[in-house]
Design a protein around this motif. Sequence first.
Motif, PDB file in Angstrom:
ATOM      1  N   VAL A   1      -0.701  -8.422  17.650  1.00 23.05           N
ATOM      2  CA  VAL A   1      -0.339  -9.331  16.572  1.00 23.05           C
ATOM      3  C   VAL A   1       0.707  -8.725  15.624  1.00 23.05           C
ATOM      4  CG1 VAL A   1      -1.237 -10.640  14.605  1.00 23.05           C
ATOM      5  CG2 VAL A   1      -2.590 -10.460  16.702  1.00 23.05           C
ATOM      6  N   ALA A   2       0.560  -7.456  15.315  1.00 22.98           N
ATOM      7  CA  ALA A   2       1.469  -6.831  14.339  1.00 22.98           C
ATOM      8  C   ALA A   2       1.409  -5.320  14.530  1.00 22.98           C
ATOM      9  CB  ALA A   2       1.046  -7.207  12.925  1.00 22.98           C
ATOM     10  N   ALA A   3       2.273  -4.612  13.786  1.00 22.57           N
ATOM     11  CA  ALA A   3       2.230  -3.152  13.816  1.00 22.57           C
ATOM     12  C   ALA A   3       2.635  -2.605  12.457  1.00 22.57           C
ATOM     13  CB  ALA A   3       3.150  -2.597  14.898  1.00 22.57           C
ATOM     14  N   VAL A   4       2.103  -1.427  12.169  1.00 22.51           N
ATOM     15  CA  VAL A   4       2.348  -0.779  10.880  1.00 22.51           C
ATOM     16  C   VAL A   4       2.837   0.637  11.125  1.00 22.51           C
ATOM     17  CG1 VAL A   4       1.209   0.156   8.823  1.00 22.51           C
ATOM     18  CG2 VAL A   4       0.554  -2.098   9.685  1.00 22.51           C
TER      19      VAL A   4
ATOM     20  N   LYS B   1       7.929 -12.131  13.674  1.00 24.50           N
ATOM     21  CA  LYS B   1       9.135 -12.560  12.944  1.00 24.50           C
ATOM     22  C   LYS B   1      10.204 -11.463  12.922  1.00 24.50           C
ATOM     23  CE  LYS B   1       6.155 -15.109   9.932  1.00 24.50           C
ATOM     24  NZ  LYS B   1       5.344 -14.794   8.770  1.00 24.50           N
ATOM     25  N   ASP B   2       9.766 -10.230  13.133  1.00 21.16           N
ATOM     26  CA  ASP B   2      10.701  -9.098  13.021  1.00 21.16           C
ATOM     27  C   ASP B   2      11.224  -8.617  14.364  1.00 21.16           C
ATOM     28  OD1 ASP B   2      10.137  -8.467  10.046  1.00 21.16           O
ATOM     29  OD2 ASP B   2       8.152  -8.603  10.966  1.00 21.16           O
ATOM     30  N   VAL B   3      10.799  -9.274  15.436  1.00 18.83           N
ATOM     31  CA  VAL B   3      11.179  -8.768  16.762  1.00 18.83           C
ATOM     32  C   VAL B   3      11.736  -9.906  17.598  1.00 18.83           C
ATOM     33  CG1 VAL B   3       9.338  -7.032  16.646  1.00 18.83           C
ATOM     34  CG2 VAL B   3       8.899  -9.176  17.844  1.00 18.83           C
TER      35      VAL B   3
ATOM     36  N   LEU C   1       0.844  -1.205   0.000  1.00 23.37           N
ATOM     37  CA  LEU C   1       0.000   0.000   0.000  1.00 23.37           C
ATOM     38  C   LEU C   1       0.880   1.258   0.000  1.00 23.37           C
ATOM     39  CD1 LEU C   1      -3.054   0.908   0.319  1.00 23.37           C
ATOM     40  CD2 LEU C   1      -2.497   1.205   2.742  1.00 23.37           C
ATOM     41  N   PRO C   2       0.676   2.158  -0.964  1.00 22.52           N
ATOM     42  CA  PRO C   2       1.502   3.376  -0.992  1.00 22.52           C
ATOM     43  C   PRO C   2       1.414   4.128   0.343  1.00 22.52           C
ATOM     44  CG  PRO C   2       0.177   3.211  -2.982  1.00 22.52           C
ATOM     45  CD  PRO C   2      -0.303   2.126  -2.067  1.00 22.52           C
ATOM     46  N   GLY C   3       2.558   4.545   0.822  1.00 21.37           N
ATOM     47  CA  GLY C   3       2.598   5.281   2.088  1.00 21.37           C
ATOM     48  C   GLY C   3       2.956   4.421   3.277  1.00 21.37           C
ATOM     49  N   VAL C   4       2.867   3.096   3.118  1.00 19.96           N
ATOM     50  CA  VAL C   4       3.256   2.193   4.207  1.00 19.96           C
ATOM     51  C   VAL C   4       4.779   2.035   4.188  1.00 19.96           C
ATOM     52  CG1 VAL C   4       3.130  -0.184   5.087  1.00 19.96           C
ATOM     53  CG2 VAL C   4       1.063   0.981   4.255  1.00 19.96           C
ATOM     54  N   LYS C   5       5.403   2.222   5.332  1.00 19.66           N
ATOM     55  CA  LYS C   5       6.866   2.172   5.377  1.00 19.66           C
ATOM     56  C   LYS C   5       7.403   0.933   6.085  1.00 19.66           C
ATOM     57  CE  LYS C   5       7.037   5.946   3.171  1.00 19.66           C
ATOM     58  NZ  LYS C   5       7.383   5.900   1.744  1.00 19.66           N
ATOM     59  N   ALA C   6       6.601   0.331   6.947  1.00 27.46           N
ATOM     60  CA  ALA C   6       7.050  -0.902   7.595  1.00 27.46           C
ATOM     61  C   ALA C   6       5.857  -1.615   8.200  1.00 27.46           C
ATOM     62  CB  ALA C   6       8.067  -0.609   8.696  1.00 27.46           C
ATOM     63  N   VAL C   7       5.918  -2.950   8.115  1.00 21.26           N
ATOM     64  CA  VAL C   7       4.936  -3.799   8.794  1.00 21.26           C
ATOM     65  C   VAL C   7       5.744  -4.809   9.595  1.00 21.26           C
ATOM     66  CG1 VAL C   7       2.960  -5.343   8.539  1.00 21.26           C
ATOM     67  CG2 VAL C   7       3.358  -3.547   6.832  1.00 21.26           C
TER      68      VAL C   7
ATOM     69  N   THR D   1      -3.654   5.962   6.144  1.00 24.71           N
ATOM     70  CA  THR D   1      -2.912   4.868   5.501  1.00 24.71           C
ATOM     71  C   THR D   1      -2.661   3.737   6.493  1.00 24.71           C
ATOM     72  OG1 THR D   1      -1.845   6.575   4.167  1.00 24.71           O
ATOM     73  CG2 THR D   1      -0.870   4.379   4.090  1.00 24.71           C
ATOM     74  N   VAL D   2      -2.357   4.095   7.733  1.00 30.39           N
ATOM     75  CA  VAL D   2      -2.108   3.072   8.751  1.00 30.39           C
ATOM     76  C   VAL D   2      -3.341   2.186   8.922  1.00 30.39           C
ATOM     77  CG1 VAL D   2      -1.857   2.727  11.235  1.00 30.39           C
ATOM     78  CG2 VAL D   2      -0.336   4.287  10.051  1.00 30.39           C
ATOM     79  N   TYR D   3      -4.512   2.796   9.042  1.00 27.13           N
ATOM     80  CA  TYR D   3      -5.733   2.000   9.250  1.00 27.13           C
ATOM     81  C   TYR D   3      -6.023   1.127   8.035  1.00 27.13           C
ATOM     82  CZ  TYR D   3      -6.778   4.407  13.617  1.00 27.13           C
ATOM     83  OH  TYR D   3      -6.730   4.860  14.910  1.00 27.13           O
ATOM     84  N   LYS D   4      -5.798   1.667   6.829  1.00 23.67           N
ATOM     85  CA  LYS D   4      -6.013   0.860   5.617  1.00 23.67           C
ATOM     86  C   LYS D   4      -5.064  -0.334   5.616  1.00 23.67           C
ATOM     87  CE  LYS D   4      -7.691   4.312   2.354  1.00 23.67           C
ATOM     88  NZ  LYS D   4      -7.210   5.348   1.420  1.00 23.67           N
ATOM     89  N   ALA D   5      -3.816  -0.088   5.990  1.00 19.66           N
ATOM     90  CA  ALA D   5      -2.808  -1.154   5.976  1.00 19.66           C
ATOM     91  C   ALA D   5      -3.154  -2.249   6.985  1.00 19.66           C
ATOM     92  CB  ALA D   5      -1.429  -0.572   6.273  1.00 19.66           C
TER      93      ALA D   5
END
Lengths: 164, 760
Positions: free
Chosen positions: B103-106, B72-74, B62-68, B113-117
């Motif tokens: 569960v996750a973070a964006v 697995k990432d922590v 999604l455009p504007g999303v910089k990290a999810v 954009t955050v809510y859409k992601a």
Amino acid sequence: MQVVVDNNGIKRYLVTLNINGDSYTRVIKANTLLVKFLREEIDLTGTKKGCELGDCGSCTVLMDGKPVNSCIVLAVEADGHEITTIEGVAQNNKLDRIQESFIENAAIQCGYCTPGMVLSAKALLTQNPHPTEQEVRTAIAGNLCRCTGYVNIVKAVLVAADEQ
Amino acid sequence: MSDNYTQIGKSVPRIDAFEKVTGQAKYTADIKFSNMLVGKLLLSPHAHARIISIDTSEAEKLPGVKAVITHKDVPSKRYGLSPARWDENIFCIDKVRYIGDKVAAVAAIDEETVYKALKLIKVDYEVLPAVFDAFEAMKEGAPQIFEEYPGNINTEIHQNFGDLDQAFKDAYYVRTDRYDGQRTYQCPLEPHATIAYWEGSKVTVYSSIQSVHYLQYYLSQVLDLKMGDVRVLKTYIGGGFGGKMDPSGLDFGAVILAKKTGRPVKMWFDREDMFFNNRGRHPQFMNITTGVTKEGKILGVHADFVMDGGAYTGLGIASAYYAGALLTILYDFENYKFDMLRVVTNLPGCGAQRGHGQPQPRYAFESHLDNIAEHLGIDPLEMRIINARKPGTLTVQGFRVDSYGLKEAMEKAREISGWRDKKGKLPQGRGIGMGNGGFVSGAGYAIYRTDLPHSVATIKVTDDGTSAILYTGAVEIGQGSDTVLCQMAAEAMGYRYEDMKIVAADTDLAAHDLGAYASRQTLMSGAAVKQAGEDVNKKILDTAAEIMGVSNEELDCRDGIVFVKSNPEITKTFAEVARTYFVKNGQLIGRGSYKPPKLGGVHKGSAVGTSPAYSAATQVAEVVIDEETGEIEVIEAWDVHDCGYVINPALLHGQVHGAFYMGMGEAIWEEVLFDKNGKLMNGNLAEYRLPTALDMPPVASELVDTVDPNAPWGVKEVGEGATTPTMGCISNAVYDAIGVRVKSLPFTYEKIWRAIKEKK
């Protein structure tokens, strides 16, 4: 209201709000809340977000002198209206009598409800300069405070009213 | 002696009043950094489910999303505020355990954009059977929430002091009552927010947190960072009440998202998130048995409790111990048994709310004592007076209680409330009740095992001596600690409060302190501040002695003036002396450090409940009940407090008002509700009913004088103790009004109406 359509076909509206005596023109989406407009477009962060559902009153501002929850008013609805935020209550660094009274009567603890409380009190005293205690309680019933039990807030408003 | 104080014992205006009343005060969510991203957590929609897979690819596109980020990432290291049970991960790995679990973070460029992601993250769950009731959870065959807690029992406590069987045999009357508590939430008006940014290997974290120290400690532990690389600070905090103690998903999430994106990230909870994450009050189910003599002297008590801990432990073990530990403080008895099961369920985890584990047991015990007094035909207040602990005594578990003014508090409350004219004499539908309470003035031990001091303080006098800066790690959350600590510093220095500034709760710029919990800062941070002030004072007097050509013993300094004691006309200003010191020696600095002495007994769990000093309080409330509707109105309340020497009376009474207010809310209206699937039904401030200005009665707040020998200037706590008597006090007033006991919190109009109906 002038409308601009962006590349994705989303409409944006040209609004002008009079905030604390100054005119601010911005292009915004229709769903922009007044609280977000104040905090993010104009950087007036004295207006607090506590629930974003119109329940807590932390975001209270005056619209044409009447207290409203700015989290349930759209910025487009405020177009052309006069908005007073907490930053507009003190004049030239001179506190309003209500603000002084809040300080003198220990009506502030965490301070998060304070801007909204001051504005609700301001609206009350403008319209009813000598309210009864019950009228003060009714006027701030939409402003939740989790710290003070309202005891010193009610006292501060009554003291400020007495001196008017 | 107090007459000689010039800075303490006075209701000076708050040091932060101007900023707060003008809207200048910046709370965490008000702060912006350039290039900042915003982030949100993805929360579980299921109460108990296995995570089969998580697909973040659509969200990432999604455009504007910089990290999810997901588990697995922590780091997978478990944590929890109390190290006794580390059972929580930054993000769930194999299972989710309540609706609202992390569960996750964006992180994205804006909120929309955050809510859409978040909606684009696909999590495949295998839904598991769930359990929402502590007693169901203990039954055989109940869903197992954690492998390590068989039978879902997370903590089991069995303490036995004296000979309870014999006490009950000797008793004239033995009675058992059962009372149930409910789940409530702190609901500070400011929702928790966190901002994190990195500079090389070092991270800065702005957080709405009650302890910058513990957050720094846990961030460094879980993320495997050097403590020195983690800077935690807070700006203004809009209330805590225990809800901002635990490290949260926001804190970990923002730090990791900021690392991943190389940009500042701001995260925040909305109001419903606060109920999922704020570790509210444990509901307790309390059987309490007491044996008394014919005269009402308590011989022994058995507290047999179960508490619903929700999904994780956090500080819950301490809550479980506190529930029983503090029951022995108020009344002196020699035989005591405490049994507790803390049970995990598929609801949000519980933790510490104002008064920690104690308010519900206090409600049960105070209601129970009124029942006993009624049976014996004794006035309940008089019965409590004969049982009240005396100063300089040890509790049955070995807690030393030095100053203690409970008896005097009850006597004064009896007088100011008109108790004798009202108790049992008010018309039907109107009633008066009393309850007692109190709290620790700081916990005797830190939350994790450590030999660090609990508080340190540094005072720097500015170059020309016209102001001084107090550096402390104490956390101002609204209670007024910045103000009283500056008053204390000025008093100890011989300086003026008006000339004080403060840098607080910043692990880089301020000084170490364990923070705002267990009502500890007035005594413990205050002890360090007093020492630091005295250190400055000594340097001022030594320097003045040189300038003035007298010995330092002949000098004193008060209110910014150094003077010769035998001839107070001969003076130098503090500023002038301080400047001389600076010219000769460099910066004028004072230092202080405080750690409580070794306290408590040797039994398991003996650390919980220890404190250098204990407060005491009596509350009386008068209620009116509409017998047609069950509607209850508290029409007047009285509080008499033994909180030692009072530094700032206006702030102190403000604490009492707020504590009564919160206790009244919990007594009558406040309760979170879940549906049969464990979904929160009233996670907002309209349906979770905080009392408004129209609900609050006049409160008379008065004091009894004590001076505690273990505290700076004899101070004790007030903020939590004052909420502990309230529910019992209102319970007893309701009983006095309608002659029937409502045995569970809160006393809703419906419950009262039903109770009246059943009685008829």
